[in-house]
Design a protein around this motif. Sequence first.
Motif, PDB file in Angstrom:
ATOM      1  N   ALA A 153       2.877  57.004  24.692  1.00  0.00           N
ATOM      2  CA  ALA A 153       1.931  55.893  24.588  1.00  0.00           C
ATOM      3  C   ALA A 153       2.032  55.302  23.189  1.00  0.00           C
ATOM      4  O   ALA A 153       2.124  56.029  22.199  1.00  0.00           O
ATOM      5  CB  ALA A 153       0.512  56.375  24.855  1.00  0.00           C
ATOM      6  N   ILE A 154       2.038  53.979  23.113  1.00  0.00           N
ATOM      7  CA  ILE A 154       2.136  53.300  21.826  1.00  0.00           C
ATOM      8  C   ILE A 154       0.729  52.874  21.409  1.00  0.00           C
ATOM      9  O   ILE A 154       0.106  52.014  22.038  1.00  0.00           O
ATOM     10  CB  ILE A 154       3.075  52.079  21.910  1.00  0.00           C
ATOM     11  N   LEU A 155       0.249  53.483  20.357  1.00  0.00           N
ATOM     12  CA  LEU A 155      -1.102  53.237  19.867  1.00  0.00           C
ATOM     13  C   LEU A 155      -1.056  52.217  18.733  1.00  0.00           C
ATOM     14  O   LEU A 155      -0.007  51.671  18.400  1.00  0.00           O
ATOM     15  CB  LEU A 155      -1.731  54.552  19.401  1.00  0.00           C
ATOM     16  N   SER A 177       5.273  47.664  34.725  1.00  0.00           N
ATOM     17  CA  SER A 177       5.252  48.902  33.925  1.00  0.00           C
ATOM     18  C   SER A 177       4.568  50.065  34.636  1.00  0.00           C
ATOM     19  O   SER A 177       4.267  51.076  34.010  1.00  0.00           O
ATOM     20  CB  SER A 177       4.577  48.668  32.561  1.00  0.00           C
ATOM     21  N   ASP A 184       5.297  45.843  29.275  1.00  0.00           N
ATOM     22  CA  ASP A 184       4.024  45.520  28.631  1.00  0.00           C
ATOM     23  C   ASP A 184       3.913  46.099  27.217  1.00  0.00           C
ATOM     24  O   ASP A 184       2.881  45.948  26.554  1.00  0.00           O
ATOM     25  CB  ASP A 184       2.838  45.987  29.479  1.00  0.00           C
ATOM     26  N   ALA A 185       4.991  46.760  26.752  1.00  0.00           N
ATOM     27  CA  ALA A 185       5.076  47.322  25.393  1.00  0.00           C
ATOM     28  C   ALA A 185       3.983  48.353  25.109  1.00  0.00           C
ATOM     29  O   ALA A 185       3.660  48.617  23.950  1.00  0.00           O
ATOM     30  CB  ALA A 185       5.048  46.214  24.344  1.00  0.00           C
ATOM     31  N   ARG A 186       3.472  48.983  26.156  1.00  0.00           N
ATOM     32  CA  ARG A 186       2.466  50.029  25.968  1.00  0.00           C
ATOM     33  C   ARG A 186       3.075  51.424  25.970  1.00  0.00           C
ATOM     34  O   ARG A 186       2.444  52.381  25.520  1.00  0.00           O
ATOM     35  CB  ARG A 186       1.395  49.942  27.062  1.00  0.00           C
ATOM     36  N   TYR A 187       4.299  51.550  26.493  1.00  0.00           N
ATOM     37  CA  TYR A 187       4.931  52.863  26.623  1.00  0.00           C
ATOM     38  C   TYR A 187       6.388  52.827  26.180  1.00  0.00           C
ATOM     39  O   TYR A 187       7.054  51.792  26.239  1.00  0.00           O
ATOM     40  CB  TYR A 187       4.870  53.338  28.081  1.00  0.00           C
ATOM     41  N   GLU A 213       2.398  61.194  26.098  1.00  0.00           N
ATOM     42  CA  GLU A 213       1.384  61.114  27.139  1.00  0.00           C
ATOM     43  C   GLU A 213       1.690  62.047  28.304  1.00  0.00           C
ATOM     44  O   GLU A 213       0.812  62.692  28.842  1.00  0.00           O
ATOM     45  CB  GLU A 213       1.247  59.675  27.634  1.00  0.00           C
ATOM     46  N   ALA A 227      10.897  45.412  22.037  1.00  0.00           N
ATOM     47  CA  ALA A 227       9.681  44.980  22.721  1.00  0.00           C
ATOM     48  C   ALA A 227       9.904  43.594  23.310  1.00  0.00           C
ATOM     49  O   ALA A 227      10.688  42.794  22.792  1.00  0.00           O
ATOM     50  CB  ALA A 227       8.510  44.951  21.742  1.00  0.00           C
ATOM     51  N   TYR A 278       1.686  51.301  15.467  1.00  0.00           N
ATOM     52  CA  TYR A 278       2.967  51.840  15.933  1.00  0.00           C
ATOM     53  C   TYR A 278       2.992  53.367  15.923  1.00  0.00           C
ATOM     54  O   TYR A 278       4.003  53.984  15.624  1.00  0.00           O
ATOM     55  CB  TYR A 278       4.116  51.287  15.101  1.00  0.00           C
ATOM     56  N   SER A 317       8.507  49.775  27.758  1.00  0.00           N
ATOM     57  CA  SER A 317       8.031  49.168  28.995  1.00  0.00           C
ATOM     58  C   SER A 317       7.806  47.674  28.785  1.00  0.00           C
ATOM     59  O   SER A 317       7.597  47.208  27.660  1.00  0.00           O
ATOM     60  CB  SER A 317       6.727  49.839  29.445  1.00  0.00           C
TER      61      SER A 317
END
Length: 326
Positions: free
Chosen positions: A254-256, A283, A237-240, A264, A186, A259, A235
């Motif tokens: 997708a990172i919820l 991203s 933005d550390a969202r994916y 998606e 990340a 962790y 990604s």
Amino acid sequence: MPAFSHPQKMNTPRQDMSVILVTGSYDHEIRFWEAWSGICSRTIARSGESGQVNRLAISPDKRLLAAAIHKKVNIYEIASTANEPLVTFEGHTMNVTAVSFHNEGKWLVTGSEDGSIRIWDLRSSSLHRIYDNGAPVNDVVIHPNQGELISCDQAGSIKQWDLSDNICSHELTPAADVPIRSVTLASDGSCLVAGNNNGRCYVWRINDEHTGLPRFQAVTRFQAHNKYLTRCLLSPDARYLATCSADTTVKIWAILGNYEFKLEKTLMGHQRWVWDCAFSADSAYLVTASSDHTARLWEMSSGETVRQYNGHHKAAVCCALHDGAG
């Protein structure tokens, strides 16, 4: 605003440096692309020179391209039209499988099937340090703090190398004897994801060593693909998380919270193995390279291909994208 939001500004790399998109292939060619038009703006055709292009990396200031070519690394000037490299780093005795720039462009790290990790000084064009990994290296990434490296190898190990103490400070072996193909960190250094030959991903939280908690804390694992996994990439933005595979697909996870990774979308369109991928700085887009000789630009929101890059004559196995600030 990210450069990818301004397609009208995307000209050739020599005219406009806002977006640098490069692919490498087993046809021994390196190609620069106009991201939105799909036109190849420059080709480094290494005629008479042996060795396939394995990995590519663009320097943070967008000035240099590092190309891992069989046993060596060529450094090219991106704004130039010359086929000849500025400098060549030689010393690895087998395929160079990983290459990455220090964030200030002072040094370059490489990993190889010869079992070594090497740090090259870009200011003096010399070898600075060698680490003996003990097994063929598949991937190496630089920690955002620029003081540590994370590598993975054919023996199934993930290792942290402390640059200041010149040692391997931590080792993880999630599945003994199953090669770890790819590792990704990340952007804030809080999370590590690794993918292995069986298509499984492992996730660790990285704790500050001053908290008293374990440095690497395993939080989850999941089956990303049922075939060989070639690359995993978080990604910016550390969202994916994007995972590439021999099954011809790229999966976007997708990172919820806590962790948790949720599938998606699955990007479908490549006809053969997908070897590599690279995110845009915001991203919002993903570039992929495939054995079907093409690279593709995907829009993350729709999961659709918005551009295909045709021109390679053999497998496209690596790509690099830099559309952020230089």
